[in-house]
Design an enzyme around this catalytic site. Structure first.
Site, PDB file in Angstrom:
ATOM      1  N   ALA A 261       0.859  -1.183   0.000  1.00 25.95           N
ATOM      2  CA  ALA A 261       0.000   0.000   0.000  1.00 25.95           C
ATOM      3  C   ALA A 261       0.892   1.228   0.000  1.00 25.95           C
ATOM      4  CB  ALA A 261      -0.901   0.013   1.230  1.00 25.95           C
ATOM      5  N   MET A 262       0.271   2.417  -0.150  1.00 25.09           N
ATOM      6  CA  MET A 262       1.065   3.641  -0.231  1.00 25.09           C
ATOM      7  C   MET A 262       0.341   4.778   0.483  1.00 25.09           C
ATOM      8  SD  MET A 262       3.796   5.077  -1.231  1.00 25.09           S
ATOM      9  CE  MET A 262       4.102   6.769  -0.771  1.00 25.09           C
ATOM     10  N   GLU A 263       1.109   5.480   1.304  1.00 20.67           N
ATOM     11  CA  GLU A 263       0.547   6.466   2.240  1.00 20.67           C
ATOM     12  C   GLU A 263       0.377   7.861   1.665  1.00 20.67           C
ATOM     13  OE1 GLU A 263       3.705   5.145   2.420  1.00 20.67           O
ATOM     14  OE2 GLU A 263       5.155   6.634   3.086  1.00 20.67           O
ATOM     15  N   GLU A 297      -0.362   2.637   6.992  1.00 21.46           N
ATOM     16  CA  GLU A 297      -0.448   3.765   6.047  1.00 21.46           C
ATOM     17  C   GLU A 297      -1.070   4.981   6.725  1.00 21.46           C
ATOM     18  OE1 GLU A 297       1.334   3.126   3.632  1.00 21.46           O
ATOM     19  OE2 GLU A 297       1.287   0.937   3.783  1.00 21.46           O
ATOM     20  N   HIS A 300       1.464   6.742   8.900  1.00 22.47           N
ATOM     21  CA  HIS A 300       2.458   7.504   8.149  1.00 22.47           C
ATOM     22  C   HIS A 300       2.087   8.988   8.073  1.00 22.47           C
ATOM     23  CE1 HIS A 300       5.702   5.130   6.587  1.00 22.47           C
ATOM     24  NE2 HIS A 300       4.959   4.294   5.899  1.00 22.47           N
ATOM     25  N   GLU A 319       9.887   4.437   7.868  1.00 22.37           N
ATOM     26  CA  GLU A 319       9.390   3.058   7.791  1.00 22.37           C
ATOM     27  C   GLU A 319       9.591   2.283   9.089  1.00 22.37           C
ATOM     28  OE1 GLU A 319       7.370   2.415   5.750  1.00 22.37           O
ATOM     29  OE2 GLU A 319       7.774   3.687   4.011  1.00 22.37           O
TER      30      GLU A 319
HETATM   31  N1  HT7 Z   1       5.917   3.703   1.704  1.00 23.75           N
HETATM   32  C1  HT7 Z   1       5.407   2.681   0.844  1.00 23.75           C
HETATM   33  C2  HT7 Z   1       6.480   2.158  -0.028  1.00 23.75           C
HETATM   34  C3  HT7 Z   1       6.003   1.725  -1.362  1.00 23.75           C
HETATM   35  C4  HT7 Z   1       6.820   1.540  -2.452  1.00 23.75           C
HETATM   36  C5  HT7 Z   1       8.185   1.664  -2.616  1.00 23.75           C
HETATM   37  C6  HT7 Z   1       8.738   1.346  -3.847  1.00 23.75           C
HETATM   38  C7  HT7 Z   1       7.926   0.962  -4.921  1.00 23.75           C
HETATM   39  C8  HT7 Z   1       6.573   0.825  -4.731  1.00 23.75           C
HETATM   40  C9  HT7 Z   1       6.032   1.118  -3.493  1.00 23.75           C
HETATM   41  N2  HT7 Z   1       4.758   1.070  -3.085  1.00 23.75           N
HETATM   42  C10 HT7 Z   1       4.736   1.450  -1.763  1.00 23.75           C
HETATM   43  C11 HT7 Z   1       4.755   1.566   1.551  1.00 23.75           C
HETATM   44  C12 HT7 Z   1       4.815   1.678   3.026  1.00 23.75           C
HETATM   45  O1  HT7 Z   1       5.812   1.345   3.619  1.00 23.75           O
HETATM   46  O2  HT7 Z   1       3.901   2.144   3.643  1.00 23.75           O
HETATM   47 ZN    ZN Z   2       5.519   2.396   5.365  1.00 24.43          ZN
END
Ligand code: HT7
Ligand code: ZN
Length: 872
Positions: A261-263, A297, A300, A319
């Site tokens: 996932a992505m924050e 997330e 973050h 992280e």
């Molecule tokens: N901070 C996010 C890292 C992440 C990421 C890094 C490289 C390529 C694709 C990615 N998608 C998400 C995830 C997290 O640690 O919350």
């Molecule tokens: Zn993270």
């Protein structure tokens, strides 16, 4: 040499005060219009403006409203350079990008009918020209335009501020993010999305709308994730005093996503596997993972977004800290001991392997070629352990004061690990210089502890020696600051509370000695001696309760003493660990006394009505391959796995009566529901089932559970048993399961995972068959992980086949995967990190396999890894 070095950090010569972006979205050709307000750094006057940009077609460029002549700038496909800019100005660019051709899932890309972004770490440069580094933090205005029918929902970072209809069936939505935010946290999502929604009022009185968005058929499975957002928000208010800072918090589920996932600020984008769940399609472990990733997330927002990173070397600053925070969240909401045991399992199985393999690196690396290769267990899990060490050293209250200070001093800034340690040093009054070695030295510290008891005087001494092994690029190490928990027990099992002598004559200067609660000794040197005088008998010593320090401990103890320590000690993590150690000795040293002691201890546990069933289930899960391999040199996979199987056969046969009794007795408790006791009952029943099926050739119990299952937790565990033990009903059950969930990619990933982890060498044939089937979808990272990732990490027997067929199965796919998604390929390549520790014949096969990849892998990601794997 192609490396970026920590020591070379220079602040950006130009800052971006404000970014105003407008997107005309179309999968085949999206136009991005960017207006950037630029300020030169007064300390670096006269520098050219250098912006990152990859795979961009430049359509127009202007400064302060005037088109820029072609001889005023250069673009070489990687950087756009403009010389001679006098001072603060506005740069306007229009570029065209091609989302439909983006298979790397970095930048703007399609997932099914959606358009999405992923920018961390360096993906924003694939969207528009920008200073793609985390210490450039503009405020943002984002306008999205697209065909209304195809893209009825348009989401971006921040708060929605305007919507309007346009000509030709298009519409427009504008968002404002008022918080200074680096571009790696940029996000947009567009498409036919449906949502579940819930409003909350924060402790500061802000009304916030929480939304979870998914493709229309999937929203019924989003409720659990929505609840997890609210729990995270409340917990961060309570435990860290941190509130939410926008009017909306949006989460989007995507089927195609490289990581978990992505924050992104106000718009988290998730791999659908960490959102979609109901009891029919998700296991208990899935629910807990969803809650934990949602929390990660969300958390973050303070540890990463409000306080961001100066540069990517500081990655663990967000992280490691956020993993620590999410693990505390889960520990506060559920069983602290179980959460810790599971974290220790990952740490010891996987992170310790990383720390002792070809790819070992410090929690803060000092150089990298490709930052995407540093999203590792060391940055995340060991980074979290380092925060936990600090928490242990300072205690909750002082740690909280340090965190408050860190957030206050660095809000809206791009911070470093030094800033973090400075806040804690100031709050605690402690010098954290030695502690900082945890960030710069790679490798897992090893403690050797020797005891000596003089029966005549009653003097008892413990000599503790610390050694940090060499790692690539770091041959010599200094001793780390290790807070070592310990306890002594007398013959009756009562704790001995007297503090040891730690006088200057036997301990080095600067030694902190024993903390006031008498339970922790702070090791600062390579060697310490602790002495107790005049004890009435030889005490029983136990160490590292709660696995407080992420270290390896060698303490020569008889199996009988180890088993007794498991009975005496109340700390559940220690007790679990003691049983794991007995198992390791039984497996690796063929120690029959250890096996006897383990059998007796498990017999007692199974009969103990007071024991938490989830804890008993953890104790039945013997050390996995990675954990065992870490303690064996060189590693002989077949011998190790044969010995592990032999122990499992023996224990499961000897304990079959209590296992069956426990399995039957918990049937009612295991009935539906996500409450802790129901989950615990299912965990123990499934652990019992796996052991019982070893001696049930017809797998009647597993078949019965499969047929009667009400939850995926029960059905999945039963199917796994049928498949792994080659039960007569396995093929029919698999066909039935496959048909029932044919439309669901996440559940399809599950059965694939059980098929490819069948613990026989011939499982590689099943993998080969899958790779040739309609189920092989190499563009989908979840599917690649389901087939190849599970095989590589979860089937040590078949992956390590002596004939090399397991290695080749994975290696043969790498070139094609690398050409489409380098990050996914690099993860699989990283799965070879332990090859040098294998016994010579297999090591030679691994080396040939890896050497055969040279010249085939084109991405910087895979080339960097391959070079590190093969370096002598
Ligand atoms: N901070 C996010 C890292 C992440 C990421 C890094 C490289 C390529 C694709 C990615 N998608 C998400 C995830 C997290 O640690 O919350
Ligand atoms: Zn993270």
């Amino acid at each position: 040499d192609g490396h970026v070095h920590l020591a070379d950090y220079v602040p950006p010569a130009w800052r971006i005060r404000h970014a105003d972006l407008a997107f005309d979205l179309d999968p085949d050709a999206t136009e991005v219009h960017a207006r950037l307000s630029l300020d030169p750094d007064p300390d670096q006057p006269g520098q050219p403006l250098v912006l990152d940009g990859e795979e961009l077609t430049l359509l127009s460029i202007a400064v302060d409203g005037r088109p820029l002549a072609a001889d005023r700038y250069t673009y070489d496909g990687a950087t756009l350079r403009i010389d001679g800019l006098a001072g603060a100005c506005e740069l306007e660019t229009r570029v065209r990008i091609h989302p439909a051709g983006n298979t790397r899932l970095e930048g703007l890309y399609p997932s099914g009918r959606l358009l999405l972004t992923q920018c961390e770490a360096e993906g924003f440069r694939r969207i528009t020209f920008f200073t793609d580094r985390p210490d450039v933090m503009p405020r943002w205005r984002i306008t999205l335009r697209a065909a209304r029918e195809r893209f009825p929902v348009l989401l971006a970072n921040g708060n929605p501020v305007a919507r309007r209809e346009l000509d030709d069936g298009r519409h427009e939505s504008t968002w404002e993010n008022p918080h200074p935010t680096p571009c790696y946290l940029f996000a947009l999502a567009a498409g036919d999305l449906d949502r579940v929604t819930h409003s909350v009022r924060t402790a500061e009185g802000r009304e916030v709308e929480l939304n979870v968005w998914a493709e229309p058929g999937d929203v019924a499975r989003c409720e659990y994730a929505l609840g997890a957002i609210e729990r995270s928000l409340r917990w961060d208010e309570r435990r860290f005093g941190r509130g939410y800072d926008l009017d909306v918090f949006n989460v989007v589920a995507a089927q195609d996503f490289t990581m978990g996932a992505m924050e992104n600020k106000g718009l988290n984008i998730f791999n659908a596997r960490y959102i979609l769940a109901d009891e029919a399609t998700a296991t208990d472990a899935d629910f807990l993972a969803i809650e934990s990733v949602v929390a990660h997330e969300y958390l973050h927002n303070w540890s990463g977004n409000r306080v961001t990173l100066r540069d990517w070397f500081q990655l663990s600053l967000k992280e490691g800290l956020t993993v620590f925070r999410d693990s505390e969240f889960s520990a506060d909401l559920h069983s602290r001991a179980i959460k810790r045991i599971e974290a220790v399992r990952v740490l010891r199985g996987r992170q310790f392997a990383e720390d002792s393999g070809a790819l070992a690196h410090p929690v803060r690396p000092d150089r990298y070629r490709e930052i995407s290769n540093f999203y590792t267990l060391t940055i995340y899990e060991k980074g979290a352990e380092v925060i936990r060490l600090l928490h242990t050293l300072l205690g909750e209250d002082v740690f909280r004061a340090g965190m408050d200070r860190y957030f206050a001093d660095n809000d809206g800034r791009a911070a470093t690990i030094e800033d973090f340690l400075a806040a804690h040093a100031a709050a605690s009054g402690r010098d954290l210089a030695q502690f900082a070695l945890w960030y710069s030295q790679a490798g897992t510290p090893e403690l050797s502890i020797a005891e000596d008891f003089d029966a005549a005087t009653g003097d008892y001494t413990l000599t503790v020696e610390q050694h940090v092994p060499p790692t690539p690029g770091q041959p010599l190490k200094q001793p780390m600051l290790v807070p070592l928990r310990f306890a002594l027990y007398d013959v009756a099992g009562a704790a001995i509370t007297a503090a040891p002598e730690t006088d200057a004559a036997i301990n080095p200067a600067g030694f902190h000695g024993v903390a006031t609660n008498g339970a922790i000794v702070e090791l600062v040197a390579a060697r310490h001696v602790l002495r107790w005088r005049g004890l009435p008998g030889k005490p029983l010593a136990t160490f590292n309760q709660g696995f407080a320090a992420p270290v390896k401990i060698a303490f020569a103890q008889s199996p009988a003493d180890l088993a007794r320590s498991v009975r005496v000690e109340r700390d559940e993590v220690y007790r679990w660990d003691g049983l794991q150690r007995l198992a390791m000795r039984a497996i690796l040293q063929h120690d029959a006394l250890a096996a006897d002691a383990l059998e007796a201890a498990l017999d007692d546990l199974l009969a103990d009505p007071a024991a938490d069933p989830a804890f008993v289930a953890e104790c039945l899960a013997l050390p996995d391959f990675d954990t065992l391999a870490d303690a064996m040199a060189p590693v002989e996979p077949d011998a190790l796995l044969d010995a592990r199987d032999a122990l499992l056969d023996r224990l499961s046969r000897a304990l079959s009566a209590p296992l069956l009794a426990r399995y039957d007795a918990m049937a009612d408790a295991a009935a539906q529901g996500l409450e802790g006791p129901a989950m615990a009952a299912r965990a123990l029943r499934n652990a019992c089932l796996a052991w019982l099926t070893r001696h049930d050739p017809a797998a009647r119990l597993a078949q019965r559970q499969f047929d009667a299952a009400r939850t995926m937790t029960e059905r999945g565990a039963a199917l796994r048993c049928l498949l792994h033990f080659g039960a007569p009903g396995a093929a029919a059950a698999l066909a039935d399961f496959r048909a029932q969930f044919a439309h669901d990619p996440l559940v399809t990933d599950k059965w694939i995972g059980w098929v490819v982890t069948r613990p026989q060498a011939s499982a590689s044939d099943d993998v080969a068959a899958l790779l040739a089937s309609e189920w092989w979808k190499p563009a989908n990272p979840n599917r690649v992980r389901a087939v190849l990732g599970n095989f590589q990490r979860g089937n040590p027997r078949a992956f390590h086949r002596a004939d090399g067929a397991g290695f080749r199965l994975v290696a043969a796919r790498l070139a094609a995967l690398d050409a489409t998604n380098p990050q996914v390929a690099a993860r699989l390549l990283g799965g070879f990190e332990g090859w040098r520790r294998l016994h010579p014949p297999l090591r030679a096969v691994a080396r040939d396999t890896l050497a055969g990849l040279e010249g085939q892998l084109r991405s910087p990601d895979c080339r960097d890894l391959l070079a590190r794997l093969l370096v002598d």
